[in-house]
Scaffold this motif. Sequence first.
Motif, PDB file in Angstrom:
ATOM      1  N   ARG A  34      39.342  55.554  34.941  1.00 60.00           N
ATOM      2  CA  ARG A  34      39.947  54.983  36.140  1.00 60.00           C
ATOM      3  C   ARG A  34      40.177  53.517  35.854  1.00 60.00           C
ATOM      4  O   ARG A  34      39.632  52.966  34.901  1.00 60.00           O
ATOM      5  N   GLU A  35      40.979  52.920  36.669  1.00 59.88           N
ATOM      6  CA  GLU A  35      41.193  51.501  36.488  1.00 59.88           C
ATOM      7  C   GLU A  35      39.947  50.784  36.965  1.00 59.88           C
ATOM      8  O   GLU A  35      39.712  50.661  38.155  1.00 59.88           O
TER       9      GLU A  35
ATOM     10  N   ASP B 116      32.184  48.997  42.003  1.00 54.65           N
ATOM     11  CA  ASP B 116      33.466  49.374  41.422  1.00 54.65           C
ATOM     12  C   ASP B 116      34.238  50.276  42.387  1.00 54.65           C
ATOM     13  O   ASP B 116      34.864  51.254  41.991  1.00 54.65           O
ATOM     14  N   TYR B 117      34.164  49.915  43.654  1.00 60.51           N
ATOM     15  CA  TYR B 117      34.689  50.794  44.707  1.00 60.51           C
ATOM     16  C   TYR B 117      36.208  50.884  44.669  1.00 60.51           C
ATOM     17  O   TYR B 117      36.894  49.886  44.515  1.00 60.51           O
TER      18      TYR B 117
ATOM     19  N   PRO C  55      29.334  48.493  35.885  1.00 58.65           N
ATOM     20  CA  PRO C  55      29.503  49.828  35.328  1.00 58.65           C
ATOM     21  C   PRO C  55      30.432  49.906  34.114  1.00 58.65           C
ATOM     22  O   PRO C  55      30.128  50.627  33.172  1.00 58.65           O
ATOM     23  N   ALA C  56      31.536  49.180  34.135  1.00 60.89           N
ATOM     24  CA  ALA C  56      32.467  49.311  33.016  1.00 60.89           C
ATOM     25  C   ALA C  56      32.291  48.206  31.982  1.00 60.89           C
ATOM     26  O   ALA C  56      32.913  48.224  30.930  1.00 60.89           O
TER      27      ALA C  56
END
Length: 641
Positions: free
Chosen positions: A12-13, A287-288, A420-421
Motif C-alpha cells: 500500500r502507499e 499509517d491510517y 510500520p514501513a
Amino acid sequence: MNGFVQRIEQNRETHCSAEEYQHLYRRSLEQPDAFWLDQAQRLDWFEAPTKAGEWSFDPVDIRWFADGTLNLCHNAVDRHLAERGDTTALIFEPDDPADDGRKLTYSELHSEVVGMANALKAMGVRKGDRVTIYMPMIVEGVLAMLACARIGAVHSVVFGGFSPEALAGRLVDCESRFVVTADGGKRGTKPIPLKTNVDAALELEGVTVEKVLVVRHTAEDTAMKEGRDVWYHEAVSDADCPCEPMKAEDPLFILYTSGSTGKPKGVLHATGGYGVWTATTFHYVFDYEPGEIYWCTADIGWVTGHSYIVYGPLINGATSLVFEGVPNYPDHGRLWDVVDKHGVNILYTAPTAIRALMREGNGFVTSRDRSSLRLLGTVGEPINPEAWRWYFDVVGEERAPVVDTWWQTETGGVMITTLPAAHDMKPGSAGKPFFGVVLELVDNDGEVLDGEAAGNLCITQSWPGQARTVYGDHDRFVQTYFSTYRGKYFTGDGCRRDEDGYYWITGRVDDVINVSGHRMGTAEVESALVLHDKVAEAAVVGYPHDIKGQGIYCYVTLNAGEEGSDALHDELRVHVRKEIGPIATPDHIQFTGGLPKTRSGKIMRRILRKIAENDFGALGDTSTLADPSLVDRLIEGRQNR
Ligand code: ATP
Ligand code: MG
C-alpha cells in the motif's frame, strides 16, 4: 534478545519509508519551526500560527503555536462534514455482545456533540470551567469530551472504575463545579454504580460540584437530586452552538496520571500543541488510510483513550471503535470476535491484556478469523519479548507489524516507536524517537552517556504535545520533571540504547535493583521469567539482602491450569540464571493468583517492594489499585514463606 524482525511490506502507499523517516527526523531537529509549522497544517486554524515552539526548560516555560487560534472539536468533527459527513466516525460495541451497538457518521457525531454542548451550556458551563467526566466507555463519554472542547471548557476525565473517594480527590483538586456521568455502567458481568458513586463523592469534604448531568445508560432506578441533577436526554437541544475560538495555549484538559508511583498529578495539556501532536503521531504511527477501522482498547479515562480513541483518530477523519466491555467476557476470545464483527484493521492494546490472553492458550485466538488485522500496537508497560512474539506470531500471524509505543500522560502522545514501513522491529524494544523527539541517557550524576548505554531517560527539547504544568501546582511540575537533571525533562524511566540506536525501556528508575553493585532493570528479569512456558506474568522487586545489598524478589502468576511447587520454584531460578546470568538469580519466588495493578492495568511495584521488605504498615496510597483485596493475600503469601 536484540534480534530484528523484518518490517513487513504493506502493499500500500505507506506514509513514511525508511528514507523519509531519516529525512523528516533530521529536518525536525535542524529546522524545528519550519517542520512543526508544516505539521500544524494538519489542523484547521481560525488564525494560523506564525511561530512554533517558544520554550525553556530552565526556568520552565513551554509554549507552542502561541499566536494561533483554533478549536479541536471543529478539527475532530465540523471540518469533516463537507468531505466525509457520511463516513462512520464512531463504532460503539457494547459490553454484552447480544445488545445493540451503534454507529455514528461524522454528521451524526456533529449533531450529538452540539446537543451535548448545549446541555453543558444550559447547566452554566462557561469557557475555562473544569468539567469532570465520570463515564462508562460509551459514546456519550466521547461526546462530553468533544463538547467541552467545543465550548472551551477544560475536561477532566476520571476513569469510571474509581471509587467515590478517588473521584472526590480529583474533583477537589481542580475545583470542578460540573460532573457528567451515567446512571450506571457495566464491565463483563459487573455492574458499576456510577451515579451512586457520584452522589457519595459529592458528600465528601471540599467537593464544590453544583450540577450533575446524567446520561441514561443502564436504565436502573436513579435518585435525582432536585436542582442539582439533570437528565441528559432532557437537557439536549439542537440549537446552534458554534465552536469557541481558542488560543493555542488555552488548556484543553486535565488528566490525573494513573498513579503507579504515588499521588496522582493533574497533568495539564494545551489545545494547539496537543492537537498537532496527536494528529501527527496518529497519522504516522498507525499509517491510517481512509476506510480503515481502527480500535484502541484503552478507556477514555487514560491518556491513551484521549489521544488515540478521541483526538488523534477523529482529527484524522478516521473510524474509531469504542468498546464498553472487557477482553475476557463472555470469553477470552472477545477481542477477536469484535475484530471479526467490525473488520478491525488496526488494533492498539496493552501488554497486560496481551499477557492475560496469552495465559489462556491459543485456541481463543485461532478459532477466530482475524484476517482484517493489518497493524498491531501496544502501550503502557514494557512488553516482554515473549508476549511480543505471541502478539506478532499468533494474533497477527506474522502479517501485521507490531508498533510498541512508549509515551506518558505528560508527553501527550507517542514519543518512541518504530514506524510500520520505516523500521525493522525488535521484540521488547520500543524502537526509535518520533519526529522532534531528542532523547538522552544520563547516569545518576547527570553525565550524558553516548552510544550503546543504559541510564535514565531524559528529553532535551520540547515537543508540541508536552504537558504545560501540573494543574494548580507549577512547582510540583518543575520539581517532578525538571529538577533531577536541570534543564532536561526527566521521564522517570530507565532505558537502554543498543548498537542500532533502538531504545529499550527497562522500567521505572525507582524500580531498579542493585545486586552486589550491578544495576538491573526489573523488565529484564520479568521477561526472562515470562519466557518460561508455565509463567503468565511476573513482577520483580528488590529487597534488603545482607550480603548482596539487594536481593531479587519475584512474584509470579502461572498459566491457566498450572500450580506452583518447590520444584517449579527451583526450576525458575535455574531458568532465569540461564537466561540472564548468575547475577540475576532470584532469591525468592512467590507464586500468586494475581498482581496488584493500577486501574489502567500496570503492575504497582512500589507495593510489591514494601511487601517483599516485610514492611506491611507503609503501603502508601492504594486507592488506584484495581483489586485492593489482593494486597492481603500477597501479605499472607509473604508471611508463609
Ligand atoms: P504515575 O506517573 O502517576 O506513576 P504512570 O506513569 O503509570 O502513573 P502513565 O502516564 O499512564 O502513568 O504511564 C507512563 C509510563 O508507562 C511510562 O513512564 C512507562 O513507565 C510506562 N510505559 C508506557 N508505554 C510503555 C512502553 N511502550 N514500553 C515501556 N514502558 C511504557
Ligand atoms: Mg508516570
